[in-house]
Design a protein around this motif. Structure first.
Motif, PDB file in Angstrom:
ATOM      1  N   ALA A  86       0.720  16.246   8.072  1.00 37.74           N
ATOM      2  CA  ALA A  86       1.833  15.535   8.715  1.00 37.74           C
ATOM      3  C   ALA A  86       1.459  15.013  10.092  1.00 37.74           C
ATOM      4  CB  ALA A  86       3.053  16.446   8.796  1.00 37.74           C
ATOM      5  N   GLN A  87       0.829  15.869  10.911  1.00 36.45           N
ATOM      6  CA  GLN A  87       0.481  15.445  12.270  1.00 36.45           C
ATOM      7  C   GLN A  87      -0.514  14.299  12.265  1.00 36.45           C
ATOM      8  OE1 GLN A  87      -0.836  18.736  14.693  1.00 36.45           O
ATOM      9  NE2 GLN A  87       0.954  18.444  15.992  1.00 36.45           N
ATOM     10  N   HIS A  88      -1.530  14.459  11.416  1.00 35.14           N
ATOM     11  CA  HIS A  88      -2.558  13.433  11.323  1.00 35.14           C
ATOM     12  C   HIS A  88      -1.947  12.119  10.829  1.00 35.14           C
ATOM     13  CE1 HIS A  88      -6.883  12.354   9.838  1.00 35.14           C
ATOM     14  NE2 HIS A  88      -6.379  11.450  10.644  1.00 35.14           N
ATOM     15  N   ALA A  89      -1.104  12.221   9.825  1.00 39.31           N
ATOM     16  CA  ALA A  89      -0.471  11.024   9.273  1.00 39.31           C
ATOM     17  C   ALA A  89       0.362  10.331  10.338  1.00 39.31           C
ATOM     18  CB  ALA A  89       0.393  11.409   8.080  1.00 39.31           C
ATOM     19  N   GLN A  90       1.059  11.129  11.129  1.00 34.55           N
ATOM     20  CA  GLN A  90       1.897  10.570  12.179  1.00 34.55           C
ATOM     21  C   GLN A  90       1.052   9.847  13.228  1.00 34.55           C
ATOM     22  OE1 GLN A  90       4.620  13.422  13.819  1.00 34.55           O
ATOM     23  NE2 GLN A  90       6.188  11.865  13.816  1.00 34.55           N
ATOM     24  N   ARG A  91      -0.134  10.427  13.504  1.00 34.50           N
ATOM     25  CA  ARG A  91      -1.011   9.804  14.495  1.00 34.50           C
ATOM     26  C   ARG A  91      -1.516   8.444  13.984  1.00 34.50           C
ATOM     27  NH1 ARG A  91      -5.004  13.891  15.637  1.00 34.50           N
ATOM     28  NH2 ARG A  91      -6.525  12.665  14.536  1.00 34.50           N
ATOM     29  N   VAL A  92      -1.915   8.429  12.709  1.00 34.34           N
ATOM     30  CA  VAL A  92      -2.368   7.162  12.123  1.00 34.34           C
ATOM     31  C   VAL A  92      -1.239   6.140  12.146  1.00 34.34           C
ATOM     32  CG1 VAL A  92      -3.223   6.040  10.026  1.00 34.34           C
ATOM     33  CG2 VAL A  92      -4.099   8.288  10.688  1.00 34.34           C
ATOM     34  N   LEU A  93      -0.045   6.615  11.820  1.00 30.85           N
ATOM     35  CA  LEU A  93       1.132   5.739  11.837  1.00 30.85           C
ATOM     36  C   LEU A  93       1.339   5.128  13.221  1.00 30.85           C
ATOM     37  CD1 LEU A  93       3.917   4.727  10.674  1.00 30.85           C
ATOM     38  CD2 LEU A  93       4.833   6.917  11.396  1.00 30.85           C
ATOM     39  N   LYS A  94       1.334   5.982  14.237  1.00 29.91           N
ATOM     40  CA  LYS A  94       1.565   5.504  15.602  1.00 29.91           C
ATOM     41  C   LYS A  94       0.462   4.559  16.050  1.00 29.91           C
ATOM     42  CE  LYS A  94       4.366   9.147  17.639  1.00 29.91           C
ATOM     43  NZ  LYS A  94       4.344  10.316  18.535  1.00 29.91           N
ATOM     44  N   GLU A  95      -0.793   4.950  15.755  1.00 27.82           N
ATOM     45  CA  GLU A  95      -1.925   4.108  16.149  1.00 27.82           C
ATOM     46  C   GLU A  95      -1.807   2.734  15.513  1.00 27.82           C
ATOM     47  OE1 GLU A  95      -5.332   7.532  16.844  1.00 27.82           O
ATOM     48  OE2 GLU A  95      -5.480   6.139  15.156  1.00 27.82           O
ATOM     49  N   THR A  96      -1.419   2.736  14.246  1.00 28.21           N
ATOM     50  CA  THR A  96      -1.323   1.459  13.536  1.00 28.21           C
ATOM     51  C   THR A  96      -0.210   0.608  14.107  1.00 28.21           C
ATOM     52  OG1 THR A  96      -2.079   2.601  11.562  1.00 28.21           O
ATOM     53  CG2 THR A  96      -1.171   0.395  11.261  1.00 28.21           C
ATOM     54  N   LEU A  97       0.907   1.233  14.407  1.00 23.07           N
ATOM     55  CA  LEU A  97       2.012   0.493  15.013  1.00 23.07           C
ATOM     56  C   LEU A  97       1.594  -0.068  16.365  1.00 23.07           C
ATOM     57  CD1 LEU A  97       5.011   2.825  14.133  1.00 23.07           C
ATOM     58  CD2 LEU A  97       4.527   0.584  13.163  1.00 23.07           C
ATOM     59  N   ASN A  98       0.887   0.741  17.156  1.00 21.14           N
ATOM     60  CA  ASN A  98       0.423   0.288  18.468  1.00 21.14           C
ATOM     61  C   ASN A  98      -0.579  -0.845  18.341  1.00 21.14           C
ATOM     62  OD1 ASN A  98       1.981   2.098  19.811  1.00 21.14           O
ATOM     63  ND2 ASN A  98       0.377   3.631  20.026  1.00 21.14           N
ATOM     64  N   THR A  99      -1.503  -0.690  17.402  1.00 22.54           N
ATOM     65  CA  THR A  99      -2.529  -1.714  17.205  1.00 22.54           C
ATOM     66  C   THR A  99      -1.895  -3.020  16.757  1.00 22.54           C
ATOM     67  OG1 THR A  99      -4.034   0.021  16.534  1.00 22.54           O
ATOM     68  CG2 THR A  99      -4.712  -2.215  16.051  1.00 22.54           C
TER      69      THR A  99
ATOM     70  N   SER B 229       7.998   4.661   9.749  1.00 16.25           N
ATOM     71  CA  SER B 229       8.356   6.049  10.005  1.00 16.25           C
ATOM     72  C   SER B 229       7.688   6.943   8.968  1.00 16.25           C
ATOM     73  CB  SER B 229       9.869   6.229   9.916  1.00 16.25           C
ATOM     74  OG  SER B 229      10.298   6.015   8.589  1.00 16.25           O
ATOM     75  N   MET B 230       7.589   8.230   9.309  1.00 16.15           N
ATOM     76  CA  MET B 230       7.010   9.183   8.371  1.00 16.15           C
ATOM     77  C   MET B 230       7.832   9.229   7.085  1.00 16.15           C
ATOM     78  SD  MET B 230       4.171  10.523   9.048  1.00 16.15           S
ATOM     79  CE  MET B 230       4.208  11.894   7.892  1.00 16.15           C
ATOM     80  N   ARG B 231       9.135   9.070   7.217  1.00 21.85           N
ATOM     81  CA  ARG B 231       9.980   9.139   6.037  1.00 21.85           C
ATOM     82  C   ARG B 231       9.615   8.041   5.038  1.00 21.85           C
ATOM     83  NH1 ARG B 231      16.504   9.124   6.102  1.00 21.85           N
ATOM     84  NH2 ARG B 231      16.132   6.905   6.007  1.00 21.85           N
ATOM     85  N   GLU B 232       9.326   6.881   5.584  1.00 20.54           N
ATOM     86  CA  GLU B 232       8.949   5.777   4.704  1.00 20.54           C
ATOM     87  C   GLU B 232       7.575   6.010   4.082  1.00 20.54           C
ATOM     88  OE1 GLU B 232      10.516   1.665   6.136  1.00 20.54           O
ATOM     89  OE2 GLU B 232      10.438   3.004   7.847  1.00 20.54           O
ATOM     90  N   LEU B 233       6.676   6.586   4.871  1.00 12.54           N
ATOM     91  CA  LEU B 233       5.356   6.882   4.321  1.00 12.54           C
ATOM     92  C   LEU B 233       5.466   7.917   3.215  1.00 12.54           C
ATOM     93  CD1 LEU B 233       3.042   7.020   7.462  1.00 12.54           C
ATOM     94  CD2 LEU B 233       3.368   5.148   5.848  1.00 12.54           C
ATOM     95  N   ARG B 234       6.339   8.887   3.414  1.00 10.47           N
ATOM     96  CA  ARG B 234       6.556   9.899   2.377  1.00 10.47           C
ATOM     97  C   ARG B 234       7.070   9.247   1.103  1.00 10.47           C
ATOM     98  NH1 ARG B 234       9.004  13.217   6.375  1.00 10.47           N
ATOM     99  NH2 ARG B 234       7.589  14.848   7.021  1.00 10.47           N
ATOM    100  N   THR B 235       8.014   8.347   1.281  1.00  5.18           N
ATOM    101  CA  THR B 235       8.618   7.696   0.127  1.00  5.18           C
ATOM    102  C   THR B 235       7.600   6.829  -0.604  1.00  5.18           C
ATOM    103  OG1 THR B 235      10.695   7.637   1.337  1.00  5.18           O
ATOM    104  CG2 THR B 235      10.542   6.234  -0.606  1.00  5.18           C
TER     105      THR B 235
END
Ligand code: FES
Length: 68
Positions: free
Chosen positions: A45-58, A27-33
């Motif tokens: 934030a948006q870009h980070a979220q996209r990378v997060l989602k892409e990575t989870l999907n991959t 989650s973004m919260r964990e990335l922030r932490t």
């Protein structure tokens, strides 16, 4: 690979985000932490979220490919 800065304020690359996700951040919260990403101006934030989602999907996609 191709390292790209996602968060300029904190100097966080997409690679670092992927590593954090591999280590269990989902989650973004964990990335922030963990990385401090999006804790300053918030423009990333948006870009980070996209990378997060892409990575989870991959990550889950890889598992599916292995099974198939
Ligand atoms: Fe990430 Fe500013 S670029 S907080």
């Amino acid at each position: 690979g191709q390292d790209m800065y996602v968060c300029l304020c904190k100097g966080v690359t997409d690679c670092q985000i992927r590593e954090a996700v591999c280590e269990g951040a989902c989650s973004m919260r964990e990335l922030r932490t963990h990385l401090g990403v999006a804790t300053q101006c918030g423009r990333c934030a948006q870009h980070a979220q996209r990378v997060l989602k892409e990575t989870l999907n991959t990550a889950s996609g890889k598992e599916n490919n292995k099974a198939a």
